[in-house]
Design a protein around this motif. Structure first.
Motif, PDB file in Angstrom:
ATOM      1  N   SER A  14       0.809  -1.228   0.000  1.00 21.37           N
ATOM      2  CA  SER A  14       0.000   0.000   0.000  1.00 21.37           C
ATOM      3  C   SER A  14       0.840   1.275   0.000  1.00 21.37           C
ATOM      4  O   SER A  14       0.325   2.338  -0.351  1.00 21.37           O
ATOM      5  CB  SER A  14      -0.953   0.005   1.189  1.00 21.37           C
ATOM      6  N   THR A  15       2.104   1.204   0.399  1.00 24.00           N
ATOM      7  CA  THR A  15       2.963   2.385   0.275  1.00 24.00           C
ATOM      8  C   THR A  15       2.985   2.815  -1.193  1.00 24.00           C
ATOM      9  O   THR A  15       2.757   3.985  -1.527  1.00 24.00           O
ATOM     10  CB  THR A  15       4.388   2.074   0.774  1.00 24.00           C
ATOM     11  N   ASN A  29      -0.623   3.842  -2.396  1.00 26.99           N
ATOM     12  CA  ASN A  29      -1.001   5.203  -1.992  1.00 26.99           C
ATOM     13  C   ASN A  29      -0.324   6.244  -2.883  1.00 26.99           C
ATOM     14  O   ASN A  29      -0.947   7.234  -3.292  1.00 26.99           O
ATOM     15  CB  ASN A  29      -0.628   5.448  -0.523  1.00 26.99           C
ATOM     16  N   HIS A  75      -1.100   6.723   7.643  1.00 26.53           N
ATOM     17  CA  HIS A  75       0.183   6.034   7.535  1.00 26.53           C
ATOM     18  C   HIS A  75       1.251   6.960   6.959  1.00 26.53           C
ATOM     19  O   HIS A  75       0.957   7.859   6.165  1.00 26.53           O
ATOM     20  CB  HIS A  75       0.009   4.803   6.633  1.00 26.53           C
ATOM     21  N   THR A 100      -8.581   6.728   6.170  1.00 28.01           N
ATOM     22  CA  THR A 100      -7.913   5.457   6.473  1.00 28.01           C
ATOM     23  C   THR A 100      -8.929   4.441   6.980  1.00 28.01           C
ATOM     24  O   THR A 100      -9.710   4.750   7.890  1.00 28.01           O
ATOM     25  CB  THR A 100      -6.803   5.663   7.529  1.00 28.01           C
ATOM     26  N   THR A 154      -2.921   2.390  11.372  1.00 34.03           N
ATOM     27  CA  THR A 154      -1.804   1.524  11.754  1.00 34.03           C
ATOM     28  C   THR A 154      -1.707   1.403  13.278  1.00 34.03           C
ATOM     29  O   THR A 154      -1.459   0.324  13.800  1.00 34.03           O
ATOM     30  CB  THR A 154      -0.496   2.091  11.176  1.00 34.03           C
ATOM     31  N   ALA A 185      -5.325  -0.314   3.485  1.00 35.81           N
ATOM     32  CA  ALA A 185      -4.214  -1.278   3.513  1.00 35.81           C
ATOM     33  C   ALA A 185      -4.542  -2.439   4.442  1.00 35.81           C
ATOM     34  O   ALA A 185      -4.361  -3.606   4.090  1.00 35.81           O
ATOM     35  CB  ALA A 185      -2.941  -0.579   3.982  1.00 35.81           C
ATOM     36  N   LYS A 199      -1.216  -8.238   3.959  1.00 35.81           N
ATOM     37  CA  LYS A 199      -1.732  -8.140   5.331  1.00 35.81           C
ATOM     38  C   LYS A 199      -2.903  -9.132   5.431  1.00 35.81           C
ATOM     39  O   LYS A 199      -2.659 -10.330   5.427  1.00 35.81           O
ATOM     40  CB  LYS A 199      -2.129  -6.689   5.635  1.00 35.81           C
TER      41      LYS A 199
END
Ligand SMILES: Cc1ncc(COP(=O)(O)O)c(C=O)c1O
Length: 406
Positions: A127-128, A131, A154, A196, A200, A222, A252
């Motif tokens: 997801s980094t 995004n 995040h 979100t 996290t 995510a 995940k």
């Protein structure tokens, strides 16, 4: 030339597999050469030498007390299909060297997109990158200049804004760790708002059902995105279908080996066009951030075929059930303060009289808890990524840690 390093070696593969079966959890020290060796030692010796280091030294995410981070154990069908991937080494950049692999990715996206109300997307290494891809499309298509998200968003969100040359504005959260929508400015015509779904730190889910009149709305799902496939939990994410884009990490709660994630778009044709580049040596445009990339959809497709929606829901429900049990246990301990309800399997707690929660984490089995800072406090954090955890073992570990500091 018949180079045996490139042909199937059943004995070597069996040796590697047997090491997984006989796994010894105690890390052995091993002296790796300090400089790159001039002469190789051959495949069988490498397997024998690396087993204690790589397998013995690893944290085992399916162990009975593994409950610390958003990192799940992986089902064995993904090991088999990942081995095929490594052997075949398909490159999705070039249709001629990945004819089926590209179709598999399209198939997986086609299976998943209706759950999110999106028209399509593609796989990313997590997801980094998803995004960053989403905000890149937002900048290209809607001339977004600012990215607004809660302070609990995040780190990949401010990082993406920074890379894209966009201003990042962090907004306050409410007491449950969700974006306080009252903080949003009236004029969002130049802004991407990021919500979100499963923060996290504490697993909070920002309000997804409120209409937000922004140039672009992105949902970073995510962690909690896979809820959408679960008849039990899907309504928690109602409203997600209003987004322009959605990120989900498959490594995940889709139980995939790293690195595996997805970016979905409401209007995939426009989004993919906006983030495509052609080149003389390419048969088709290169979509998204990655150049050469592999067939991560294969293990995901295999997992979804193995489990179906029922089997998938059973695993998510089991993980959430464990988080419920843990939450209940913690609430019953007089010396423990619990942060909020179990929203998406992330449970935070502190012990009154223990100023430094890290001490408690260090007294628990490695990989059973982590720490996070939230609302000015440090909390012990557990994440229900492992549906095979044993709650009795985990609660005993917590009790032991507490009694050791009394
Ligand atoms: C809410 C959220 N967004 C994005 C990410 C980044 O995802 P990845 O680790 O797949 O790059 C994470 C990772 O934990 C996350 O929790």
């Amino acid at each position: 030339m018949n180079d045996s390093s490139f042909t199937v070696n059943e004995e070597g593969l069996r040796q590697a597999l047997q090491a997984l079966v006989d796994i010894d959890l105690h890390q052995a020290t091993i002296d790796l050469p300090k400089t790159l060796p001039a002469k190789g030692i051959g495949e069988h010796n490498v397997i024998a030498e690396l087993v204690p280091l790589i397998l013995g030294g690893a944290r085992h995410l399916g162990s009975e007390t593994a409950f610390a981070h958003m990192d799940p154990p992986t089902p064995w069908i993904t090991w088999a299909t990942t081995m095929w991937n490594a052997a075949l080494n398909q490159n999705l950049l070039h249709p001629d060297v990945a004819p089926v692999a590209r179709e598999i990715e399209t198939q997986v996206v086609d299976w998943l997109k209706p759950f999110f109300g999106m028209s399509g997307g593609h796989m990313t290494p997590g997801s980094t990158v998803a995004n960053l891809t989403a905000l890149w499309a937002a900048r290209e298509l809607r001339d977004v200049k600012r990215v607004l998200a809660s302070k609990a968003a995040h780190v990949s969100i401010p990082k993406a804004a920074h890379i894209l040359g966009l201003e990042f504005v962090a907004l306050d959260c409410d007491a449950s760790g969700c974006l306080d929508l009252g903080q949003l400015p009236d004029d969002l015509s130049d802004a991407a708002v990021v919500l979100t779904a499963g923060t996290t730190s504490c697993g909070a889910i920002d309000s997804l059902s409120t209409d937000i009149d922004a140039a672009w709305v992105h949902v970073d799902a995510a962690w909690a995105g896979p809820f959408r496939l679960s008849p039990t939990y899907h309504s928690i994410l109602d409203g997600i279908e209003k987004a322009d884009s959605i990120s989900v990490s498959a490594h995940k709660w889709f139980f995939q080996p790293k690195e595996s994630g997805l970016i979905f778009f409401k209007d995939v044709a426009s989004a993919h066009r906006a983030i495509s580049f052609g080149a003389d040596y390419l048969a088709i445009p290169n979509v998204g951030l990655l150049g050469s990339h592999g067939a991560n959809a294969v293990p995901l497709l295999a997992t979804l075929l193995c489990w179906g929606l029922e089997g998938f829901n059973e695993r998510i429900s089991r993980a959430m059930g464990l988080a419920d049990q843990l939450h209940q246990f913690l609430r019953e301990q007089s010396e423990i303060v619990v942060f909020g309800p179990n929203v998406s399997g992330v449970i935070l707690w502190r012990a009154t009289g223990v100023a430094e929660p890290r001490i408690l984490v260090d007294r628990m089995p490695a990989g059973s808890a982590s720490t996070t800072r939230l609302a000015g406090e440090v909390w012990v954090r557990h994440v229900a990524a492992n549906p095979n955890a044993n709650m009795a073992a985990l609660t005993i570990a917590i009790q032991d840690a507490l009694s050791a500091v009394d």
